[in-house]
Design an enzyme around this catalytic site. Structure first.
Site: not given
Ligand code: C2G
Length: 129
Positions: A45, A47
């Site tokens: 990712k 990240k």
């Molecule tokens: N999320 C949200 N609102 C935000 C930020 C995040 O609803 N303002 C949700 C994202 O849509 C996700 C969850 O919180 O469903 C976790 O967000 P992230 O940690 O950014 O996850 P991500 O990097 O998208 O990883 O295999 C799938 C990945 O691991 C998802």
């Protein structure tokens, strides 16, 4: 008992994540969060997490909506996880809309609206000012 699963990095944990977890738990009785490992975040990712996997796991385990936290080590594990944990509902924020429809043969797939005004990137930007 209806079992729900969701995936993510959850770093820096903020109320957008909490609202997602709250709504995901409301879809069933037991919520599993599959938390991206530091290696997965970095290699797949691109990240760099502020908190380590263990610290992010501790934070998530303290949330009332979360029943179990397990590691996400690769993109391919979802179908196996859904079977292994007898999942009824797979939930992700709608920034992933459609991306996991291949799981529909194994479970319900739900994409929930993101909380638009908050993101870790925004938090970091604001703190820099
Ligand atoms: N999320 C949200 N609102 C935000 C930020 C995040 O609803 N303002 C949700 C994202 O849509 C996700 C969850 O919180 O469903 C976790 O967000 P992230 O940690 O950014 O996850 P991500 O990097 O998208 O990883 O295999 C799938 C990945 O691991 C998802």
């Amino acid at each position: 008992m209806k079992r729900v699963i969701t995936y993510g990095t959850f770093d820096l944990l903020h109320y957008g994540h909490i609202k997602l977890l709250q709504r995901a738990k409301a879809l069933g009785d037991y919520l599993i969060v599959v938390l991206s490992t530091d290696e997965f975040n970095w290699h797949e990712k691109h990240k760099k997490c502020y908190f380590t996997y263990e610290e992010r796991k501790l934070l998530l385990e303290a949330i009332r909506y979360v029943d179990l936290v397990i590691p996400e080590e690769n993109w391919e594990q979802k179908a196996k996880d859904v079977k292994e944990y007898h999942i009824d509902t797979f939930v992700m924020g709608d920034d992933w809309n459609g991306k996991f429809d291949f799981l529909k043969k194994d479970c319900e797939v739900v994409y929930l609206p993101r909380t638009p005004e908050i993101s870790t990137t925004q938090i970091k930007k604001d703190l820099m000012q």
